[in-house]
Design an enzyme around this catalytic site. Structure first.
Site, PDB file in Angstrom:
ATOM      1  N   GLU A   9      -7.376  27.194 -34.542  1.00  0.00           N
ATOM      2  CA  GLU A   9      -7.862  26.227 -33.557  1.00  0.00           C
ATOM      3  C   GLU A   9      -8.265  26.996 -32.363  1.00  0.00           C
ATOM      4  OE1 GLU A   9      -8.646  22.914 -34.053  1.00  0.00           O
ATOM      5  OE2 GLU A   9      -6.524  22.478 -34.722  1.00  0.00           O
ATOM      6  N   SER A  61     -25.097   1.600 -29.268  1.00  0.00           N
ATOM      7  CA  SER A  61     -23.962   1.830 -29.737  1.00  0.00           C
ATOM      8  C   SER A  61     -22.974   0.564 -29.938  1.00  0.00           C
ATOM      9  CB  SER A  61     -23.168   3.246 -29.516  1.00  0.00           C
ATOM     10  OG  SER A  61     -21.853   3.459 -29.900  1.00  0.00           O
ATOM     11  N   ALA A 107     -10.388  11.504 -29.755  1.00  0.00           N
ATOM     12  CA  ALA A 107      -8.937  11.613 -30.354  1.00  0.00           C
ATOM     13  C   ALA A 107      -8.977  12.938 -30.899  1.00  0.00           C
ATOM     14  CB  ALA A 107      -8.826  10.650 -31.368  1.00  0.00           C
ATOM     15  N   GLY A 108      -9.826  13.973 -30.681  1.00  0.00           N
ATOM     16  CA  GLY A 108      -9.866  15.231 -31.242  1.00  0.00           C
ATOM     17  C   GLY A 108     -10.148  14.903 -32.774  1.00  0.00           C
ATOM     18  N   GLU A 131     -24.808  19.186 -28.897  1.00  0.00           N
ATOM     19  CA  GLU A 131     -23.395  18.966 -28.284  1.00  0.00           C
ATOM     20  C   GLU A 131     -23.454  20.046 -27.020  1.00  0.00           C
ATOM     21  OE1 GLU A 131     -20.444  17.765 -30.331  1.00  0.00           O
ATOM     22  OE2 GLU A 131     -18.891  18.902 -29.282  1.00  0.00           O
ATOM     23  N   ASP A 164     -17.182  21.525 -35.993  1.00  0.00           N
ATOM     24  CA  ASP A 164     -17.116  20.092 -36.512  1.00  0.00           C
ATOM     25  C   ASP A 164     -18.649  19.422 -37.053  1.00  0.00           C
ATOM     26  OD1 ASP A 164     -15.138  20.494 -34.795  1.00  0.00           O
ATOM     27  OD2 ASP A 164     -15.773  19.178 -33.051  1.00  0.00           O
TER      28      ASP A 164
HETATM   29  P1  ADP Z   1     -13.919  13.841 -30.143  1.00  0.00           P
HETATM   30  O1  ADP Z   1     -15.202  14.630 -30.734  1.00  0.00           O
HETATM   31  O2  ADP Z   1     -12.822  14.491 -30.548  1.00  0.00           O
HETATM   32  O3  ADP Z   1     -13.982  12.524 -30.411  1.00  0.00           O
HETATM   33  P2  ADP Z   1     -15.541  14.499 -27.802  1.00  0.00           P
HETATM   34  O4  ADP Z   1     -15.253  14.285 -26.327  1.00  0.00           O
HETATM   35  O5  ADP Z   1     -16.014  15.415 -28.264  1.00  0.00           O
HETATM   36  O6  ADP Z   1     -14.367  13.835 -28.527  1.00  0.00           O
HETATM   37  O7  ADP Z   1     -16.822  13.380 -28.125  1.00  0.00           O
HETATM   38  C1  ADP Z   1     -16.497  11.688 -27.646  1.00  0.00           C
HETATM   39  C2  ADP Z   1     -17.663  11.318 -26.882  1.00  0.00           C
HETATM   40  O8  ADP Z   1     -18.818  11.152 -27.890  1.00  0.00           O
HETATM   41  C3  ADP Z   1     -17.392   9.844 -26.497  1.00  0.00           C
HETATM   42  O9  ADP Z   1     -16.838   9.947 -24.978  1.00  0.00           O
HETATM   43  C4  ADP Z   1     -19.104   9.448 -26.526  1.00  0.00           C
HETATM   44  O10 ADP Z   1     -19.663   9.950 -25.510  1.00  0.00           O
HETATM   45  C5  ADP Z   1     -19.528  10.028 -27.704  1.00  0.00           C
HETATM   46  N1  ADP Z   1     -19.550   9.348 -28.917  1.00  0.00           N
HETATM   47  C6  ADP Z   1     -18.661   9.586 -30.168  1.00  0.00           C
HETATM   48  N2  ADP Z   1     -18.719   8.573 -30.794  1.00  0.00           N
HETATM   49  C7  ADP Z   1     -19.690   7.653 -30.254  1.00  0.00           C
HETATM   50  C8  ADP Z   1     -20.089   6.481 -30.647  1.00  0.00           C
HETATM   51  N3  ADP Z   1     -19.944   5.708 -32.104  1.00  0.00           N
HETATM   52  N4  ADP Z   1     -20.971   5.859 -30.004  1.00  0.00           N
HETATM   53  C9  ADP Z   1     -21.196   6.327 -28.641  1.00  0.00           C
HETATM   54  N5  ADP Z   1     -21.027   7.433 -28.368  1.00  0.00           N
HETATM   55  C10 ADP Z   1     -20.160   8.139 -29.132  1.00  0.00           C
HETATM   56 MG    MG Z   2     -16.001  16.546 -30.272  1.00  0.00          MG
END
Ligand code: ADP
Ligand code: MG
Length: 389
Positions: free
Chosen positions: A43, A77, A132-133, A172, A184
Site C-alpha cells: 500500500e 452515468s 470504497a477503496g 486520473e 489501479d
Molecule cells: P475509488 O476509486 O476507491 O472508488 P476514488 O475517489 O478514487 O475512489 O474515485 C471515486 C470517484 O470516481 C467518484 O467520486 C466519482 O467522481 C468517480 N466515479 C467512479 N465511478 C463512477 C461512475 N460509475 N459514474 C460516475 N462517476 C464515477
Molecule cells: Mg480511485
C-alpha cells in the site's frame, strides 16, 4: 449480512446500452468493461517505485458508446445525475471538475496519445462501489478507454493496453487531480482470471501470480466511510515519502533499507518511510507464501501490514481496525485494510466454509460499535478490461 452482487457482463451490457438509449436516444455501437480491484498487499508503494499485488474484482464498470455528429461529447452515468457535455478541449486538465473528469479526462488523454477520439455519446454503469477503496475511478477510466477504442476499431493488443494504462493514469492524475500511482489502472487493464498481478513500478513490469482457488476466498468489507483521494491526506503521504527519499539522497524509497530510514531525524518522515520499506519486503514475502499456500505466514504478513498502515503511515480508521480484528477473531487466515486509506475497505483471506460467519461477525461488531452497516464483496479474481462489442 449482504454481499454486493457483481452482476454479469451480459446484464451490465444490457443496462449500459439501455441507459445510452434512454439518455441520448441513440443505439450503442459497443460496450467497454473494466474491473475494480482489491489490493492484497503493497500500500502506497506504487509511487515509491515499489511493488504491489492487486486482484481484479468481478465487480466492474461498463461504458456504452456511440459516435455522434458535431464536435461535442455527451457523457452520463447511472451513478450521477449531471450529464457532461463538451468538446475535446473542454476535457483538458483544469477545465473539467467533478466525476466527469474521470471519464472525459480519458478521452482527452487518449487523444494526446495519438488515438482517434471522434465525438461520442457515452453511458456508464457499474457494480463497483464508489469511493470504497476498490478503484471505481480506474474502472470508469479504463471502461471509457475500452469503449472509445472499441468503437473506433482499435485492436486491444498489449502495446495498446500499455498506452491505455498511461492515458488513464494521466486522466486520473492530471485531469481529476488525484495524485495516485498507477496500480489501479495497470491491474484493471492487465488482470487475468484466477490471478493476482504483481506490479513492479521500478520497471513497470507485471507478472501474474496464481491464487489458490476453492478452499479460500477473498472477503472485502467496505466500511462505508468514503475516502477522497483528492482531499489532501493521500498527497500528504506522498510528499512525506518524497521528503524521506530526498533526505536519504535516493531517487525513491525503493532503494532504501530499514537501516537507512531509521536514521531519518524527523519522527513522522521516519515512520512514513519505515512503512514503505517494510511493506516492500512484505509484498515479496506474500508472493512466496501464496506459492507455498503458507496460510500462517500470510496471516502474519497481513497483520504486520495493517499495523504498519495504522501506526507508521496513519491511514487506517477505527472502522477498518475493527473489521480487520474481527475477521481474524472469526476465523480469517489474515486481514488488513486495503487501498489508499482514510476510509474504504479491508480485505481478508478466509477459508471458504467460514466466509458467512466472518462477514456476520463483522456486521455484529459494527453494530455494537455504533458504526453504519458495512457492505461485503467476494473478490473472485477476474479478468482485465475488454470491449464487449
Ligand atoms: P475509488 O476509486 O476507491 O472508488 P476514488 O475517489 O478514487 O475512489 O474515485 C471515486 C470517484 O470516481 C467518484 O467520486 C466519482 O467522481 C468517480 N466515479 C467512479 N465511478 C463512477 C461512475 N460509475 N459514474 C460516475 N462517476 C464515477
Ligand atoms: Mg480511485
Amino acid at each position: 449480512m449482504s454481499f454486493v452482487s457483481p452482476g454479469t457482463a451480459a446484464e451490465y451490457d444490457v443496462r449500459a446500452r439501455q441507459g445510452l438509449e434512454a439518455t441520448f436516444d441513440t443505439p450503442a455501437t459497443g460496450v467497454g468493461r473494466a474491473p475494480g480491484r482489491v489490493n492484497l498487499i503493497g500500500e502506497h508503494t506504487d509511487y515509491n517505485r515499489g511493488l504491489v499485488l492487486p486482484v481484479a474484482l468481478p465487480h466492474a464498470t461498463y461504458a456504452a458508446a456511440a459516435r455522434r455528429e458535431g464536435t461535442r461529447f455527451r457523457i452520463a452515468s447511472a451513478q450521477q445525475s449531471e450529464v457532461w457535455t463538451g468538446a475535446l478541449g473542454d476535457a483538458a486538465p483544469g477545465r473539467v471538475t467533478g466525476w466527469a473528469a474521470y471519464a472525459a479526462g480519458v478521452v482527452w488523454a487518449l487523444s494526446e496519445a495519438g488515438f482517434q477520439t471522434p465525438p461520442m455519446d457515452v453511458y456508464i454503469d457499474t457494480s463497483v462501489p464508489l469511493g470504497a477503496g476498490l478503484s471505481s475511478s480506474a474502472a470508469i477510466e479504463c471502461a471509457v478507454a475500452m469503449a472509445v477504442l472499441g468503437v473506433t476499431d482499435v485492436d486491444l493488443d498489449d502495446d495498446v493496453r500499455r498506452l491505455v494504462v498511461e492515458a488513464t493514469i494521466r486522466a486520473e492524475t492530471e485531469v481529476a487531480g488525484a495524485p495516485t500511482g498507477g496500480m489501479d489502472q495497470t491491474v484493471s487493464v492487465f488482470a487475468a482470471e484466477g490471478q493476482a498481478v504483481l506490479i513492479d513500478f521500478d520497471d513497470d513490469s507485471h507478472t501474474a501470480i496464481p491464487l489458490p482457488a476453492d478452499d479460500h476466498v477473498l472477503l472485502v468489507t467496505d466500511s462505508r466511510v468514503t475516502h477522497t483521494l483528492v482531499d489532501g491526506g493521500y498527497a500528504a503521504r506522498r510528499a512525506d515519502c518524497e521528503e524521506a527519499a530526498a533526505a536519504l539522497g535516493l531517487p525513491s524509497l525503493r532503494a532504501a533499507t530499514v537501516a537507512d530510514v531509521e536514521q531519518l531525524p524527523d519522527a513522522r518522515i521516519r515512520a512514513r518511510a519505515r512503512h514503505i520499506v517494510t511493506e516492500l519486503d512484505r509484498v515479496t514475502a506474500t508472493v512466496a507464501a501464496l506459492e507455498h499456500q503458507d496460510w500462517a505466514r500470510l496471516g502474519e504478513l497481513f497483520a504486520a501490514s495493517h499495523a504498519s498502515m495504522r501506526d507508521d503511515f496513519e491511514i487506517s480508521t477505527p472502522e477498518l481496525d475493527l473489521s480487520v480484528a474481527t475477521a481474524v477473531e472469526a476465523g480469517a487466515v489474515g486481514a488488513r485494510m486495503t487501498g489508499g486509506g482514510f476510509g474504504g475497505s479491508s480485505v481478508a483471506i478466509v477459508p471458504t466454509d467460514r466466509v458467512d460467519g466472518v462477514a456476520r461477525a463483522i456486521d455484529v461488531a459494527y453494530a455494537a460499535a455504533g458504526h453504519p452497516s458495512p457492505a461485503h464483496l467476494l473478490a473472485t479474481p477476474s479478468g482485465g478490461a475488454n470491449y464487449l462489442g
